[in-house]
Design a protein around this motif. Structure first.
Motif, mmCIF file in Angstrom:
data_model
loop_
_atom_site.group_PDB
_atom_site.id
_atom_site.type_symbol
_atom_site.label_atom_id
_atom_site.label_comp_id
_atom_site.label_asym_id
_atom_site.label_seq_id
_atom_site.Cartn_x
_atom_site.Cartn_y
_atom_site.Cartn_z
ATOM 1 N N ARG A 157 0.818 -1.203 0.000
ATOM 2 C CA ARG A 157 0.000 0.000 0.000
ATOM 3 C C ARG A 157 0.863 1.270 0.000
ATOM 4 O O ARG A 157 0.476 2.295 0.554
ATOM 5 N N TRP A 188 -4.502 -0.624 -2.109
ATOM 6 C CA TRP A 188 -3.735 -1.857 -2.279
ATOM 7 C C TRP A 188 -3.471 -2.120 -3.757
ATOM 8 O O TRP A 188 -4.372 -2.062 -4.589
ATOM 9 N N TYR A 203 -5.300 -7.218 5.614
ATOM 10 C CA TYR A 203 -5.497 -5.766 5.694
ATOM 11 C C TYR A 203 -6.142 -5.210 4.428
ATOM 12 O O TYR A 203 -6.522 -4.040 4.391
ATOM 13 N N SER A 204 -6.238 -6.045 3.397
ATOM 14 C CA SER A 204 -6.805 -5.609 2.119
ATOM 15 C C SER A 204 -7.573 -6.764 1.499
ATOM 16 O O SER A 204 -7.135 -7.915 1.569
ATOM 17 N N GLN A 205 -8.695 -6.465 0.909
ATOM 18 C CA GLN A 205 -9.412 -7.460 0.135
ATOM 19 C C GLN A 205 -8.954 -7.380 -1.319
ATOM 20 O O GLN A 205 -8.841 -6.300 -1.885
ATOM 21 N N THR A 206 -8.668 -8.526 -1.909
ATOM 22 C CA THR A 206 -8.259 -8.566 -3.305
ATOM 23 C C THR A 206 -9.355 -9.235 -4.112
ATOM 24 O O THR A 206 -10.359 -9.679 -3.566
#
Length: 332
Positions: free
Chosen positions: A128, A158, A255-258
């Motif tokens: 990020r 992200w 910490y991030s959705q992909t």
């Protein structure tokens, strides 16, 4: 005494580790293995990986191919260096809150902007950073999808970014004074008894568009399985905390959705959806079919590697995950 004995047995069961060499699971006491071993053999014959190895705790459920052969693990390198960051951060040699400006990290022209230099080490670990400078060891697809410079502030977006991953290598070497591969050998490979890895199995890749080198590793499947088991055991090996338990939890939290089958992203690890895989399931994934998967709900570690010289088409990650899902479902 009884309580102490139970506590010991539970701890021992939760931290099972292979001896000097891996041992096969006993098919007599584990009847479910027969179909899984056939599935892995059929998978290997169909898609031609170099090796597949699946273990439950300290025992090999099944394997295919040459598990001793060392292969470039491609982007699995990122999860390997994440572990090194956990060690260095715990020793106070690296601070995740340090900015690129404070660390005097820049790049070849067009150089980083003042805004880009506000990215922290933690931003880079999460992919990020907001730094969209050209990077070494990128695929064509990564270059085409790279956002425009300045389009996102540090920490806000992200993007699977080789610039972040390569700059983390530069930062690690500057902060610790150690080479990445020598450090991995000393802090991780030797303490957990990797049988094949040598520091010379790593290589620094320099390309003209960036000052920051890539750092691919060559690993055998059986050594990659030890690394996965280290994470399954919360960073402990033979009673010693190799990687801080807090780092294991922090680095494998999403910490991030992909957009990849519901996967998330932690500190250089992919996370798998808990509704399908159970809590805390993770994978390290590299182009062409390089995988280390950790499924804590079933105490499973699964590894695949693929030599592109023998299989230039590679093996698609969803194919391996489909196989692993069947194995995990059957496993007690």
């Amino acid at each position: 005494i009884f309580v102490s004995l139970v506590s010991f047995l539970v701890t021992a069961s939760a931290c099972a580790e292979p001896l000097e060499h891996w041992q096969d699971a006993d098919p007599v006491s584990t009847e479910w293995l027969t179909e899984d071993r056939k599935a892995i053999r059929d998978f290997g014959n169909a898609v031609k990986p170099t090796a597949v190895m699946v273990v439950q705790d300290d025992r090999v459920i099944a394997s295919f191919g040459d598990v001793r052969r060392k292969v470039n693990m491609q982007s699995v390198r990122k999860s390997l260096i994440s572990a090194l960051y956990g060690v260095a951060a715990s020793e106070g040699r690296i601070s995740l809150t340090s900015t690129l400006a404070e660390l005097r990290i820049d790049d070849s022209p067009p150089s980083l902007t003042d805004s880009e230099k506000q990215a922290t080490v933690r931003d880079l670990l999460m992919a990020r950073s907001g730094v969209y400078h050209a990077a070494a060891y990128e695929t064509a697809d990564m270059g085409e999808k790279r956002p425009k410079r300045g389009s996102h502030s540090p920490g806000s977006f992200w993007y699977y970014n080789n610039w972040d991953f390569n700059a983390l290598g530069t930062i690690y070497r500057k902060a610790t004074g150690e080479g990445i591969f020598e450090s991995f050998d000393r802090h991780i490979a030797r303490p957990i008894g990797m049988e094949d890895f040598l520091a010379s199995d790593g290589q620094y890749i320099t390309e003209p568009q960036s000052l920051h080198q890539a750092y691919p590793f060559r690993l055998s499947a059986r050594d990659a399985a030890r690394f996965g088991l280290l994470f399954l055991n919360g960073g402990r090996w033979q009673g010693k905390q190799i990687i801080p338990a807090a780092w294991i939890r922090e680095s494998t939290t999403s910490y991030s959705q992909t957009d990849r089958r519901g996967r998330g992203y932690g500190y250089l690890w992919w996370t798998l959806p808990s509704e399908e895989w159970g809590p805390s399931a993770i994978i390290a994934s590299g182009d062409g079919g390089e995988i280390i998967a950790v499924i804590p709900s079933k105490r499973l570690v699964a590894v695949e590697n693929v030599d592109p010289r023998e299989n230039p088409q590679g093996v698609r990650t969803p194919w391996f995950l489909d196989l692993l899902s069947k194995i995990a479902t059957a496993a007690p």
